[in-house]
Design an enzyme around this catalytic site. Sequence first.
Site: not given
Length: 379
Positions: A101, A188
């Site tokens: 992530y 993201e």
Amino acid sequence: MKLLEYQGKQLFRDAGIPIPKGAYLPSLDTFDTIKDRLSYPAVVKAQVLIGGRGKAGGIQFADNDAEAKAQAKKIIGMDIKGHEVKSVYIEEKLDIDRELYVSCLIDRTTRKTLMLFSAEGGIEIESVPEDKIAKVYIDPLTGFSQFHARQALAVLPDGYSKDERKQLAKMLGQLYDAFRSFDCELLEINPLAITKDGQVIAADSKAIINDAAKFRQKKFEEEASEYTELEKEANAQGIAFIQLDGTIGVIANGAGLTMATLDALNEYGGNAGVFLDLGGTDDPDQVARAMRLMKKAKPSLILVNLFGGITKCDTVAKGIREVFEKEGLDCPVVTRIKGTNEKEAKEILKDAGFITTNTLQDAAKKCSELEKQQIKEVA
Ligand code: GDP
Ligand code: MN
């Protein structure tokens, strides 16, 4: 402005961030036009402005054109958490080994860019333990340096090769640069995939571009489904207008006062259904346009909270009264008006049959009482 996954991936591609080969399918009947850009096995992904598509069935696999088309047919029209799927993105299926992530966002407290990085990706970052997330603050004046990358990669467990670490460090720098140059509020990659053959690649994208920078970021067209039809209409007229779940219409001037009005209403248990920010205008035409939008939203009652500085209270009051008469709006109206020509404004509003109050608290309380009464009457 939120971007769909495929738009976010275009942004990644421009920034040099590796992405899977893919093609956007805006509608089923254009499938033949993208055929030669597909390679199999492929993933067919719902394009909606909400996460958790995987769990909702919005991500499917396909081994040939016929399967891809069938999956697209299944996905388009699906409802994912209240978002209707209108299009899909089809890309080569990655052989994912590990899911990581990374994101960049704005940290208002430190006035820096905050980069979050974790080896535990593929799930919502909110459910990753805090000690497994690196938080790296980047000063926009000095930019991203290798030590930021090292700080982020420090949370990686053993087992990452030198080459993987090198690819990751490079990608973090590219992500930061993209975040800045595309005027993002959020950028993201989740999952940031590492394939079985050690390739670091962005498997998903989430991007929010600052609305104030829209004039600079014309490349991406807004996915209109984020807005209701009325909101779109208001947008086109330059009126800040947002629809909510309740039934009370809130009219105020200025973003701050509008927010404070919603807070006060909430405090007394009232439920706003739409709010409309008149901004700094007392131009009767603009007030009329705003009121017409309000009418279309069919509020059960209206709360008007105005502060007149440069704008004169009586001009706005006149504008509101006129539209009420002309447009045949007939719900109860509670008003609180303060500032320049306040007295005259109150007279006008009273004459028009509106309820006048002296404080925002009184107005909010009155509204919530009326709302409860209305609910009882219906029941
Ligand atoms: P989201 O659920 O809306 O965030 O959609 P994602 O694009 O993040 O996909 C959700 C999950 O589907 C990922 O975490 C992966 O496990 C899986 N997935 C997506 N694309 C691929 C792919 O190309 N290959 C494999 N093996 N899995 C994928
Ligand atoms: Mn994702």
